[in-house]
Design a protein around this motif. Structure first.
Motif, PDB file in Angstrom:
ATOM      1  N   THR A  46       0.836  -1.214   0.000  1.00 23.33           N
ATOM      2  CA  THR A  46       0.000   0.000   0.000  1.00 23.33           C
ATOM      3  C   THR A  46       0.865   1.255   0.000  1.00 23.33           C
ATOM      4  O   THR A  46       0.647   2.176  -0.797  1.00 23.33           O
ATOM      5  CB  THR A  46      -0.924   0.020   1.249  1.00 23.33           C
ATOM      6  OG1 THR A  46      -1.652  -1.190   1.268  1.00 23.33           O
ATOM      7  CG2 THR A  46      -1.868   1.192   1.252  1.00 23.33           C
ATOM      8  N   VAL A  47       1.846   1.298   0.895  1.00 28.52           N
ATOM      9  CA  VAL A  47       2.691   2.492   0.995  1.00 28.52           C
ATOM     10  C   VAL A  47       3.522   2.638  -0.282  1.00 28.52           C
ATOM     11  O   VAL A  47       3.600   3.725  -0.872  1.00 28.52           O
ATOM     12  CB  VAL A  47       3.596   2.435   2.255  1.00 28.52           C
ATOM     13  CG1 VAL A  47       4.518   3.643   2.297  1.00 28.52           C
ATOM     14  CG2 VAL A  47       2.749   2.380   3.519  1.00 28.52           C
TER      15      VAL A  47
ATOM     16  N   ALA B  26       1.445   3.792  -3.167  1.00 29.58           N
ATOM     17  CA  ALA B  26       1.018   5.187  -3.000  1.00 29.58           C
ATOM     18  C   ALA B  26       2.177   6.136  -3.308  1.00 29.58           C
ATOM     19  O   ALA B  26       1.982   7.182  -3.941  1.00 29.58           O
ATOM     20  CB  ALA B  26       0.489   5.406  -1.582  1.00 29.58           C
TER      21      ALA B  26
ATOM     22  N   CYS C 237      -4.519  12.829  -0.300  1.00 31.62           N
ATOM     23  CA  CYS C 237      -5.102  11.476  -0.416  1.00 31.62           C
ATOM     24  C   CYS C 237      -5.527  10.936   0.940  1.00 31.62           C
ATOM     25  O   CYS C 237      -4.793  11.006   1.916  1.00 31.62           O
ATOM     26  CB  CYS C 237      -4.080  10.526  -1.046  1.00 31.62           C
ATOM     27  SG  CYS C 237      -4.581   8.791  -0.955  1.00 31.62           S
TER      28      CYS C 237
ATOM     29  N   SER D 173      -7.252   7.228   2.136  1.00 35.78           N
ATOM     30  CA  SER D 173      -7.668   5.904   1.651  1.00 35.78           C
ATOM     31  C   SER D 173      -9.146   5.679   1.957  1.00 35.78           C
ATOM     32  O   SER D 173      -9.626   6.078   3.018  1.00 35.78           O
ATOM     33  CB  SER D 173      -6.837   4.825   2.341  1.00 35.78           C
ATOM     34  OG  SER D 173      -7.305   3.561   1.976  1.00 35.78           O
TER      35      SER D 173
ATOM     36  N   TYR E 206      -7.810   1.647   7.104  1.00 34.80           N
ATOM     37  CA  TYR E 206      -6.550   2.327   6.826  1.00 34.80           C
ATOM     38  C   TYR E 206      -6.688   3.822   7.109  1.00 34.80           C
ATOM     39  O   TYR E 206      -7.377   4.526   6.378  1.00 34.80           O
ATOM     40  CB  TYR E 206      -6.149   2.093   5.367  1.00 34.80           C
ATOM     41  CG  TYR E 206      -4.652   2.196   5.163  1.00 34.80           C
ATOM     42  CD1 TYR E 206      -3.841   1.076   5.241  1.00 34.80           C
ATOM     43  CD2 TYR E 206      -4.043   3.412   4.941  1.00 34.80           C
ATOM     44  CE1 TYR E 206      -2.466   1.170   5.089  1.00 34.80           C
ATOM     45  CE2 TYR E 206      -2.673   3.527   4.791  1.00 34.80           C
ATOM     46  CZ  TYR E 206      -1.900   2.399   4.859  1.00 34.80           C
ATOM     47  OH  TYR E 206      -0.535   2.488   4.714  1.00 34.80           O
TER      48      TYR E 206
ATOM     49  N   THR F 107      -4.118   6.160   7.582  1.00 38.44           N
ATOM     50  CA  THR F 107      -3.012   7.068   7.238  1.00 38.44           C
ATOM     51  C   THR F 107      -3.208   7.578   5.815  1.00 38.44           C
ATOM     52  O   THR F 107      -3.414   6.783   4.896  1.00 38.44           O
ATOM     53  CB  THR F 107      -1.643   6.347   7.350  1.00 38.44           C
ATOM     54  OG1 THR F 107      -1.474   5.903   8.684  1.00 38.44           O
ATOM     55  CG2 THR F 107      -0.496   7.289   7.000  1.00 38.44           C
ATOM     56  N   GLY F 108      -3.163   8.884   5.648  1.00 39.28           N
ATOM     57  CA  GLY F 108      -3.264   9.473   4.311  1.00 39.28           C
ATOM     58  C   GLY F 108      -1.987  10.234   4.013  1.00 39.28           C
ATOM     59  O   GLY F 108      -0.983  10.079   4.717  1.00 39.28           O
ATOM     60  N   TYR F 109      -2.024  11.054   2.992  1.00 40.58           N
ATOM     61  CA  TYR F 109      -0.817  11.837   2.698  1.00 40.58           C
ATOM     62  C   TYR F 109      -1.119  13.096   1.899  1.00 40.58           C
ATOM     63  O   TYR F 109      -2.180  13.230   1.287  1.00 40.58           O
ATOM     64  CB  TYR F 109       0.219  10.985   1.946  1.00 40.58           C
ATOM     65  CG  TYR F 109      -0.167  10.576   0.537  1.00 40.58           C
ATOM     66  CD1 TYR F 109       0.044  11.424  -0.555  1.00 40.58           C
ATOM     67  CD2 TYR F 109      -0.737   9.341   0.289  1.00 40.58           C
ATOM     68  CE1 TYR F 109      -0.292  11.042  -1.847  1.00 40.58           C
ATOM     69  CE2 TYR F 109      -1.082   8.948  -0.997  1.00 40.58           C
ATOM     70  CZ  TYR F 109      -0.853   9.805  -2.061  1.00 40.58           C
ATOM     71  OH  TYR F 109      -1.208   9.433  -3.338  1.00 40.58           O
TER      72      TYR F 109
ATOM     73  N   TYR G 246       6.608  13.279  -0.164  1.00 37.17           N
ATOM     74  CA  TYR G 246       5.440  12.482   0.214  1.00 37.17           C
ATOM     75  C   TYR G 246       5.331  12.545   1.739  1.00 37.17           C
ATOM     76  O   TYR G 246       6.173  11.997   2.454  1.00 37.17           O
ATOM     77  CB  TYR G 246       5.670  11.053  -0.279  1.00 37.17           C
ATOM     78  CG  TYR G 246       4.600  10.049   0.050  1.00 37.17           C
ATOM     79  CD1 TYR G 246       3.540   9.821  -0.823  1.00 37.17           C
ATOM     80  CD2 TYR G 246       4.666   9.285   1.210  1.00 37.17           C
ATOM     81  CE1 TYR G 246       2.566   8.866  -0.536  1.00 37.17           C
ATOM     82  CE2 TYR G 246       3.701   8.331   1.497  1.00 37.17           C
ATOM     83  CZ  TYR G 246       2.659   8.130   0.622  1.00 37.17           C
ATOM     84  OH  TYR G 246       1.694   7.186   0.888  1.00 37.17           O
TER      85      TYR G 246
ATOM     86  N   ARG H 279       3.359  11.620   4.971  1.00 39.77           N
ATOM     87  CA  ARG H 279       2.318  10.719   5.513  1.00 39.77           C
ATOM     88  C   ARG H 279       1.634  11.379   6.709  1.00 39.77           C
ATOM     89  O   ARG H 279       2.292  12.003   7.545  1.00 39.77           O
ATOM     90  CB  ARG H 279       2.918   9.389   5.942  1.00 39.77           C
ATOM     91  CG  ARG H 279       3.685   8.706   4.834  1.00 39.77           C
ATOM     92  CD  ARG H 279       4.253   7.378   5.283  1.00 39.77           C
ATOM     93  NE  ARG H 279       3.231   6.390   5.495  1.00 39.77           N
ATOM     94  CZ  ARG H 279       3.065   5.723   6.629  1.00 39.77           C
ATOM     95  NH1 ARG H 279       3.841   5.953   7.655  1.00 39.77           N
ATOM     96  NH2 ARG H 279       2.100   4.813   6.738  1.00 39.77           N
TER      97      ARG H 279
ATOM     98  N   ARG I 219      -8.913  11.082  -3.600  1.00 32.28           N
ATOM     99  CA  ARG I 219      -7.718  11.863  -3.924  1.00 32.28           C
ATOM    100  C   ARG I 219      -8.145  13.160  -4.583  1.00 32.28           C
ATOM    101  O   ARG I 219      -9.109  13.175  -5.357  1.00 32.28           O
ATOM    102  CB  ARG I 219      -6.851  11.096  -4.931  1.00 32.28           C
ATOM    103  CG  ARG I 219      -6.034   9.990  -4.338  1.00 32.28           C
ATOM    104  CD  ARG I 219      -5.078   9.402  -5.363  1.00 32.28           C
ATOM    105  NE  ARG I 219      -4.000   8.693  -4.701  1.00 32.28           N
ATOM    106  CZ  ARG I 219      -4.055   7.414  -4.336  1.00 32.28           C
ATOM    107  NH1 ARG I 219      -5.122   6.699  -4.570  1.00 32.28           N
ATOM    108  NH2 ARG I 219      -3.020   6.839  -3.723  1.00 32.28           N
TER     109      ARG I 219
HETATM  110  C1  PML Z   1      -4.841   3.962  -0.989  1.00 30.98           C
HETATM  111  O1  PML Z   1      -4.292   3.524  -1.992  1.00 30.98           O
HETATM  112  O2  PML Z   1      -5.835   3.484  -0.487  1.00 30.98           O
HETATM  113  C2  PML Z   1      -4.179   5.128  -0.316  1.00 30.98           C
HETATM  114  C3  PML Z   1      -3.036   4.688   0.477  1.00 30.98           C
HETATM  115  C4  PML Z   1      -2.422   5.801   1.249  1.00 30.98           C
HETATM  116  C5  PML Z   1      -1.164   5.290   1.864  1.00 30.98           C
HETATM  117  C6  PML Z   1      -0.669   6.202   2.904  1.00 30.98           C
HETATM  118  C7  PML Z   1       0.588   5.652   3.569  1.00 30.98           C
HETATM  119  O3  PML Z   1       0.463   4.790   4.444  1.00 30.98           O
HETATM  120  O4  PML Z   1       1.670   6.111   3.245  1.00 30.98           O
END
Ligand code: PML
Length: 254
Positions: free
Chosen positions: A171-172, A175, A193, A195, A200, A202-204, A212, A214, A228
């Motif tokens: 995932t990370v 992204a 972003c 998710s 989940y 954590t966004g960014y 990037y 987080r 997004r």
């Molecule tokens: C997604 O694809 O669902 C978004 C993922 C964001 C990841 C954020 C991170 O953990 O760095």
């Protein structure tokens, strides 16, 4: 790879409607790979589709498409994590970072409404960075960033750096690769972003200058909202941006 599930009742992350049946997006992934890697990657994608926190899909579609253009080499964004212990704190961080990046308050607040709304969009919204106008041609479909990969050596070194921080997950990695493509696009100023995965949180935020970034606890666990937003220059050529993000093959490796 696109995994989805058909449900009868109305739900939040709806991607299409047919009568009273709705296709709920479960998971999606894509990349640029050598022919010799295809078998392994199909297995990985199927495993991922079948073991997703959003549930078991009843349809998994894997499309393999030959890319006829030599991919452009783009740089990998640097990555960092800010401290955020709640969605309220995350909101303040988002406002601060995006303001510093030159995004107007109006556009930031509108983008926050997009990513916290009840219905998550499948693709990304595209927003003018000053006037906050939405410029993606189809608001339901959004912009789908596609044709992106990473050079093997870069993947290894990215995995190593992420592993040292305890965040070496698909995932990370995906992204960061996607954010690197978006940030490399002329006319794009920044990306936000969240998710839509309810587990989940954590966004960014990403941009060429910020890298990037987080943001943990960007939303409450269990929430299906997400999405997004790409902030673009007021004078940007939107058609060219979409062509680049959706069609131009790029490989992180510069
Ligand atoms: C997604 O694809 O669902 C978004 C993922 C964001 C990841 C954020 C991170 O953990 O760095």
């Amino acid at each position: 790879m696109r995994a989805s599930k058909t449900v009868v009742s109305r739900q939040s992350s709806v991607v299409s409607r047919k009568g009273s049946h709705q296709a709920i997006h479960i998971s999606g992934a894509e990349g640029l790979y050598k022919t010799s890697e295809i078998n392994k990657i199909i297995k990985d994608y199927v495993l991922r589709a079948m073991n997703h926190p959003k549930g078991k899909p009843d349809k998994v579609v894997i499309t393999i498409e030959k890319v006829n253009r030599e991919p452009l080499a783009i740089p990998l964004l640097s990555f960092s994590t800010v401290h955020c212990s709640s969605p309220a704190e995350a909101r303040k961080t988002i406002v601060m970072l995006l303001s510093d990046a030159g995004i107007s308050r109006k556009a930031i607040l509108k983008a926050l409404r997009v990513v916290t709304g009840r219905t998550a969009m499948r693709g990304a919204a595209m927003m003018l960075s000053g006037s906050a106008g939405r410029v993606e041609p189809d608001k339901n479909r959004g912009i789908r960033v596609s044709r992106l990969g990473i050079d093997k050596g870069f993947r290894r070194s990215l995995s190593g750096s992420l592993a040292r921080k305890g965040i070496n997950t698909a995932t990370v990695k995906e992204a960061i690769i996607l954010a690197s493509k978006v940030a490399s696009c002329r006319g794009v100023i920044a990306e936000l972003c969240v998710s839509d995965d309810p587990d989940y949180t954590t966004g960014y935020i990403a941009s060429k200058e910020l890298g990037y970034v987080r943001i943990p606890n960007i939303k409450k666990k269990g929430s299906f909202s997400g999405g997004r937003v790409f902030f673009v220059d007021e004078k940007a050529d939107v058609r060219k941006i979409i062509e680049y993000l959706e069609k131009t093959p790029v490989v992180v490796g510069k």
